[in-house]
Design an enzyme around this catalytic site. Structure first.
Site, PDB file in Angstrom:
ATOM      1  N   TYR A 171      48.889  36.911  40.103  1.00  0.00           N
ATOM      2  CA  TYR A 171      47.489  37.273  39.894  1.00  0.00           C
ATOM      3  C   TYR A 171      47.397  38.675  39.234  1.00  0.00           C
ATOM      4  O   TYR A 171      48.086  39.613  39.672  1.00  0.00           O
ATOM      5  CB  TYR A 171      46.759  37.225  41.242  1.00  0.00           C
ATOM      6  CG  TYR A 171      45.375  37.819  41.197  1.00  0.00           C
ATOM      7  CD1 TYR A 171      44.400  37.283  40.373  1.00  0.00           C
ATOM      8  CD2 TYR A 171      45.046  38.930  41.967  1.00  0.00           C
ATOM      9  CE1 TYR A 171      43.139  37.839  40.308  1.00  0.00           C
ATOM     10  CE2 TYR A 171      43.788  39.495  41.915  1.00  0.00           C
ATOM     11  CZ  TYR A 171      42.841  38.947  41.079  1.00  0.00           C
ATOM     12  OH  TYR A 171      41.592  39.508  41.010  1.00  0.00           O
ATOM     13  N   ASP A 210      51.948  34.223  48.556  1.00  0.00           N
ATOM     14  CA  ASP A 210      50.500  34.240  48.365  1.00  0.00           C
ATOM     15  C   ASP A 210      50.040  32.782  48.337  1.00  0.00           C
ATOM     16  O   ASP A 210      50.323  32.046  47.391  1.00  0.00           O
ATOM     17  CB  ASP A 210      50.155  34.964  47.054  1.00  0.00           C
ATOM     18  CG  ASP A 210      48.659  35.160  46.883  1.00  0.00           C
ATOM     19  OD1 ASP A 210      47.896  34.303  47.380  1.00  0.00           O
ATOM     20  OD2 ASP A 210      48.243  36.143  46.252  1.00  0.00           O
ATOM     21  N   LYS A 223      38.543  33.080  48.860  1.00  0.00           N
ATOM     22  CA  LYS A 223      38.622  31.789  48.190  1.00  0.00           C
ATOM     23  C   LYS A 223      38.397  30.647  49.195  1.00  0.00           C
ATOM     24  O   LYS A 223      37.365  30.597  49.819  1.00  0.00           O
ATOM     25  CB  LYS A 223      39.948  31.700  47.442  1.00  0.00           C
ATOM     26  CG  LYS A 223      40.269  32.948  46.592  1.00  0.00           C
ATOM     27  CD  LYS A 223      39.314  33.120  45.465  1.00  0.00           C
ATOM     28  CE  LYS A 223      39.411  34.380  44.625  1.00  0.00           C
ATOM     29  NZ  LYS A 223      40.310  35.451  44.875  1.00  0.00           N
ATOM     30  N   ARG A 246      37.261  50.227  63.395  1.00  0.00           N
ATOM     31  CA  ARG A 246      38.291  50.192  62.339  1.00  0.00           C
ATOM     32  C   ARG A 246      39.592  49.631  62.898  1.00  0.00           C
ATOM     33  O   ARG A 246      40.278  48.839  62.269  1.00  0.00           O
ATOM     34  CB  ARG A 246      38.516  51.586  61.736  1.00  0.00           C
ATOM     35  CG  ARG A 246      39.704  51.605  60.804  1.00  0.00           C
ATOM     36  CD  ARG A 246      39.832  52.799  59.870  1.00  0.00           C
ATOM     37  NE  ARG A 246      39.275  54.040  60.320  1.00  0.00           N
ATOM     38  CZ  ARG A 246      39.836  54.858  61.224  1.00  0.00           C
ATOM     39  NH1 ARG A 246      40.990  54.532  61.795  1.00  0.00           N
ATOM     40  NH2 ARG A 246      39.242  55.968  61.566  1.00  0.00           N
TER      41      ARG A 246
HETATM   42  N1  PLP Z   1      45.860  36.447  45.184  1.00  0.00           N
HETATM   43  C1  PLP Z   1      45.380  35.489  44.384  1.00  0.00           C
HETATM   44  C2  PLP Z   1      46.242  34.293  44.079  1.00  0.00           C
HETATM   45  C3  PLP Z   1      44.091  35.589  43.829  1.00  0.00           C
HETATM   46  O1  PLP Z   1      43.627  34.616  43.029  1.00  0.00           O
HETATM   47  C4  PLP Z   1      43.311  36.742  44.137  1.00  0.00           C
HETATM   48  C5  PLP Z   1      41.942  36.906  43.579  1.00  0.00           C
HETATM   49  O2  PLP Z   1      41.529  36.221  42.677  1.00  0.00           O
HETATM   50  C6  PLP Z   1      43.861  37.722  44.960  1.00  0.00           C
HETATM   51  C7  PLP Z   1      45.122  37.548  45.482  1.00  0.00           C
HETATM   52  C8  PLP Z   1      43.098  38.973  45.311  1.00  0.00           C
HETATM   53  O3  PLP Z   1      42.120  38.693  46.229  1.00  0.00           O
HETATM   54  P1  PLP Z   1      40.746  39.542  46.380  1.00  0.00           P
HETATM   55  O4  PLP Z   1      39.966  39.321  45.128  1.00  0.00           O
HETATM   56  O5  PLP Z   1      40.127  38.975  47.607  1.00  0.00           O
HETATM   57  O6  PLP Z   1      41.171  40.968  46.535  1.00  0.00           O
END
Ligand code: PLP
Length: 388
Positions: free
Chosen positions: A106, A178, A203, A55
């Protein structure tokens, strides 16, 4: 020259392939092995080796962290079990609880922020980050954290990172970007002064739609230590297998994105000229309102876009009934092309009023362009648009 020395000045495309290669001392494995063990023995009393419990630390996880930190130009990266787990580290230890976030960030990020607000951990201020006056007003009071997302989802609005990061710092906030939509292949927010870069590695970084993961890249070594502590404390670190898969995926990030955005440009131009399409939102089109900014700030225009059908929701339903090659599925950044109806899928949690404010209309569709031959992708869209 040792590998460490010659990699220091190597180009990103070389480093992403070479970090961790040929480091196995036991057998000389060229590819770094996957370490699945949950625990590590001590050499003797009080003699901890590099790792003790998975961990808190794992060799496979450390290599993918080094690759991502290097690609972003950070001091280090904290790997997490999802993108949301990476975001959730950010507000664990803020000296000022006031967090400024984009009103169209998001949806999962909004759900998390609202939950942490209900618990009293943070105060959240949602602002249209494309509205200079609103941003200046929100940042006229001190803040602990400014979160930015560019390009925005799903309308691909681009914001000026350098300007907003400076504004955040002037308000005493640390600034996190982000960078999921563009990946480190196309945008490096630390170069504009960001303190943190967040990735849903689910992604583009993994890129094969078979892992959920995240990363928090930090500009300072001190923050790396702080947030590794929190990731261990909360238990939000990823397993070795996901780390290994992500490492395997990231090796090809730069070439994947290069091809994906080349195809995206051709597809955006095709859609822009199609009579059934009223608007295309892609920063690579000269008609995009922030085309010049995207050109200056990004290393490419990316492989995400959205477009509006003149026929509205009824046309959307007809097109989604017949479209082939594009899977009707959420997520993005994989080798396979995807189509999404934001209004009923990715952004369904937003009220109709909030969708309207954000500019998400019923006729809007979003594409994530994969690695198929672009002529086949255009042919698939052409077939589908015949019924629009
Ligand atoms: N940030 C963005 C711009 C996203 O598109 C997403 C998921 O679609 C996330 C964060 C969250 O990521 P996760 O689904 O890996 O938790």
């Amino acid at each position: 020259m040792s590998r460490k020395d010659y990699l220091k000045d190597a180009k990103p495309g070389t480093k992403v392939i070479n970090i961790g290669i040929d480091t196995d001392r036991a057998h000389g494995a060229v590819m770094p092995p996957i370490y699945l063990s949950s625990n590590y023995s001590f050499a003797g009393f009080g003699q901890k080796r590099g790792y003790d419990y998975a961990r808190s630390g794992n060799p496979t996880r450390d290599i993918i962290a080094d690759v991502i930190a290097d690609l972003e130009g950070g001091a280090g990266a904290v790997m997490t079990a999802s993108g949301l787990a990476a975001l959730d580290l950010l507000w664990q230890d803020l000296p000022n609880k006031r967090v400024i976030v984009p009103h169209d960030c998001y949806g999962g990020t909004q759900r998390l922020l609202n939950a942490r607000r209900r618990q009293g951990l943070i105060e959240v201020v949602y602002v249209d980050q494309g509205d200079d006056a609103a941003m200046e007003s929100a940042l006229s009071q001190p803040a602990g954290l400014l979160l930015l997302e560019t390009p925005s989802n799903p309308l691909m609005r681009v914001i000026d990172l350098e300007k907003l990061i400076a504004l955040g710092h002037a308000a005493g906030a640390k600034v996190a970007v982000d960078n999921t939509f563009l990946s480190p292949a196309l945008q490096n927010p630390i170069a504009f002064g960001a303190d943190f870069v967040i990735h849903s590695t689910t992604k583009y970084i993994n890129g094969h739609s078979d892992v959920i993961g995240g990363a928090l890249v930090c500009t300072t070594a001190e923050d790396v230590t702080t947030y590794r502590w929190w990731a261990n404390c909360l238990g939000s670190t990823p397993g070795a297998f996901d780390s290994y898969m992500t490492l395997r995926g990231v090796r090809t990030l730069l070439v994947r994105v290069k091809q994906q955005q080349e195809s995206a440009q051709a597809i955006a131009e095709f859609l822009d000229a199609h009579p059934a399409v009223s608007r295309v939102f892609y920063p690579g089109l000269p008609s995009h309102p922030q085309h010049a900014l995207a050109k200056r700030q990004q290393k490419g225009f990316g492989a995400m876009m959205s477009f509006e059908l003149s026929g509205g929701l009824e046309a959307v339903k007809r097109v989604l009934e017949v479209v082939d090659l594009f899977s009707l599925a959420e997520s993005l950044g994989g080798v396979e092309s995807l189509i999404v109806h934001p209004g009923s899928m990715t952004h369904a949690a937003m009220s109709p009023e909030a969708q309207a404010t954000a500019g998400i209309t019923e006729g809007l569709l979003r594409l994530s362009i994969g690695l198929e031959d672009p002529t086949d992708l255009i042919a698939a869209l052409d077939r589908a648009l015949q019924v629009a």
